[in-house]
Design a protein around this motif. Sequence first.
Motif, short mmCIF file in Angstrom:
data_model
loop_
_atom_site.label_atom_id
_atom_site.label_comp_id
_atom_site.label_asym_id
_atom_site.label_seq_id
_atom_site.Cartn_x
_atom_site.Cartn_y
_atom_site.Cartn_z
N LEU A 184 0.86 -1.18 0.00
CA LEU A 184 0.00 0.00 0.00
C LEU A 184 0.90 1.23 0.00
O LEU A 184 1.80 1.35 0.83
CB LEU A 184 -0.90 0.00 1.24
CG LEU A 184 -2.00 1.05 1.34
CD1 LEU A 184 -3.07 0.80 0.28
CD2 LEU A 184 -2.61 1.05 2.73
N SER A 185 0.67 2.14 -0.94
CA SER A 185 1.50 3.34 -1.01
C SER A 185 0.63 4.58 -1.12
O SER A 185 -0.44 4.58 -1.72
CB SER A 185 2.46 3.27 -2.21
OG SER A 185 1.76 3.44 -3.44
N GLY A 186 1.12 5.66 -0.52
CA GLY A 186 0.49 6.97 -0.63
C GLY A 186 1.45 7.92 -1.29
O GLY A 186 2.66 7.88 -1.04
N SER A 187 0.95 8.79 -2.15
CA SER A 187 1.82 9.66 -2.94
C SER A 187 1.37 11.12 -2.85
O SER A 187 0.20 11.42 -2.60
CB SER A 187 1.83 9.21 -4.40
OG SER A 187 2.54 10.13 -5.21
N VAL A 188 2.31 12.00 -3.11
CA VAL A 188 2.02 13.43 -3.17
C VAL A 188 1.11 13.74 -4.35
O VAL A 188 0.49 14.81 -4.39
CB VAL A 188 3.34 14.23 -3.25
CG1 VAL A 188 3.09 15.74 -3.31
CG2 VAL A 188 4.23 13.92 -2.05
N ASP A 189 0.98 12.82 -5.30
CA ASP A 189 0.07 13.05 -6.42
C ASP A 189 -1.40 12.86 -6.03
O ASP A 189 -2.29 12.99 -6.87
CB ASP A 189 0.43 12.16 -7.62
CG ASP A 189 0.21 10.67 -7.37
OD1 ASP A 189 -0.39 10.29 -6.34
OD2 ASP A 189 0.65 9.86 -8.21
N GLY A 190 -1.66 12.56 -4.75
CA GLY A 190 -3.03 12.47 -4.26
C GLY A 190 -3.69 11.12 -4.43
O GLY A 190 -4.91 11.00 -4.25
N SER A 233 -6.08 1.77 -7.65
CA SER A 233 -5.73 3.16 -7.37
C SER A 233 -6.98 3.95 -7.00
O SER A 233 -8.00 3.87 -7.70
CB SER A 233 -5.06 3.79 -8.59
OG SER A 233 -4.78 5.15 -8.37
N ASP A 234 -6.90 4.71 -5.91
CA ASP A 234 -8.00 5.57 -5.46
C ASP A 234 -7.51 7.00 -5.37
O ASP A 234 -6.48 7.27 -4.75
CB ASP A 234 -8.54 5.11 -4.11
CG ASP A 234 -9.21 3.75 -4.20
OD1 ASP A 234 -10.28 3.66 -4.82
OD2 ASP A 234 -8.66 2.78 -3.65
N TYR A 235 -8.25 7.90 -5.99
CA TYR A 235 -7.86 9.30 -6.04
C TYR A 235 -8.46 10.07 -4.87
O TYR A 235 -9.68 10.16 -4.74
CB TYR A 235 -8.31 9.93 -7.36
CG TYR A 235 -7.87 11.36 -7.54
CD1 TYR A 235 -6.52 11.69 -7.59
CD2 TYR A 235 -8.80 12.39 -7.65
CE1 TYR A 235 -6.11 12.99 -7.75
CE2 TYR A 235 -8.41 13.71 -7.81
CZ TYR A 235 -7.05 14.00 -7.86
OH TYR A 235 -6.63 15.31 -8.01
N ILE A 236 -7.58 10.64 -4.03
CA ILE A 236 -8.01 11.45 -2.90
C ILE A 236 -8.05 12.93 -3.29
O ILE A 236 -8.95 13.67 -2.91
CB ILE A 236 -7.07 11.24 -1.69
CG1 ILE A 236 -7.08 9.78 -1.25
CG2 ILE A 236 -7.44 12.16 -0.54
CD1 ILE A 236 -8.42 9.27 -0.79
N GLY A 237 -7.05 13.36 -4.03
CA GLY A 237 -6.98 14.75 -4.48
C GLY A 237 -5.87 15.51 -3.79
O GLY A 237 -4.95 16.01 -4.43
N SER A 238 -5.94 15.62 -2.47
CA SER A 238 -4.91 16.30 -1.70
C SER A 238 -3.70 15.39 -1.52
O SER A 238 -3.85 14.17 -1.46
CB SER A 238 -5.47 16.69 -0.33
OG SER A 238 -4.50 17.35 0.44
N PRO A 239 -2.48 15.96 -1.47
CA PRO A 239 -1.29 15.12 -1.26
C PRO A 239 -1.42 14.23 -0.03
O PRO A 239 -1.80 14.68 1.04
CB PRO A 239 -0.17 16.16 -1.08
CG PRO A 239 -0.64 17.35 -1.86
CD PRO A 239 -2.13 17.38 -1.65
N ILE A 240 -1.07 12.95 -0.20
CA ILE A 240 -1.15 11.97 0.88
C ILE A 240 0.10 12.08 1.76
O ILE A 240 1.22 12.16 1.25
CB ILE A 240 -1.26 10.55 0.32
CG1 ILE A 240 -2.40 10.43 -0.69
CG2 ILE A 240 -1.42 9.53 1.44
CD1 ILE A 240 -3.76 10.69 -0.12
N GLY A 275 -14.84 6.59 -3.61
CA GLY A 275 -13.54 7.09 -4.03
C GLY A 275 -13.21 6.67 -5.44
O GLY A 275 -12.45 7.32 -6.15
N GLY A 276 -13.75 5.50 -5.89
CA GLY A 276 -13.53 5.08 -7.26
C GLY A 276 -12.21 4.39 -7.45
O GLY A 276 -11.19 5.04 -7.63
#
Length: 212
Positions: free
Chosen positions: A38-44, A58-65, A149-150
């Motif tokens: 499981l990874s979180g990225s600054v790309d949100g 992949s799930d898009y949050i929007g704000s940097p993780i 979240g999609g």
Amino acid sequence: DSTVRCWDCRSRRPDPVQVLDEAKDGISSVKVSDHEILSGSVDGRVRRYDLRAGQLYSDYIGSPITSICFSKDGQCALAASLDSTLRLLDKETGELLGEYTGHRSTAYRLDCVLSEQDTHVGSASEDGNVYFWDLVEVSGQGGSEPALGGSQGSPPHPHSPPQGSLALSLAVGRGVVQSLSFHPTLPCLLTATEGHVQLWREESFQPEGDAA
């Protein structure tokens, strides 16, 4: 370099056996289970690599993780981001199960955690506190329908997700709480702030083996 790299610990070879390069910006957090990364990225985006099935979700949050973690039962993923919000996602479907707000996270990489029994969600904060919310109890601020979240990057559902109920604000220090970690089986919490590491536990806690 925006990649997650995997090495075979049994080998002395310095080269990674696998490079996961789907992220479009820096990787801020990585967690590993017996068959998943499981990874979180600054790309949100929160990305889950199922190594057994060879699949990427992949799930898009929007704000940097800033931080991600698995729930203890392995069914959910918790993500913290720089919009001062924690989000609980269904690991398989990407459904947004709840949001947790009240802390401050706008500039630093701050940790998020789930308690040892998955009953509470916790987050470090830039205001010197650690915040805890009930995992399932809602405050009534959100709508009754969960947002999606999609898993394939679809836009969020227009309805607001349930808002977690704040259970505790723990004053740790005057500066940013940089890191926190729950004991895997006991009600104990480790925090780090202003060059100090502190251990917290419930008043009723009694180490194993001590007399009642």
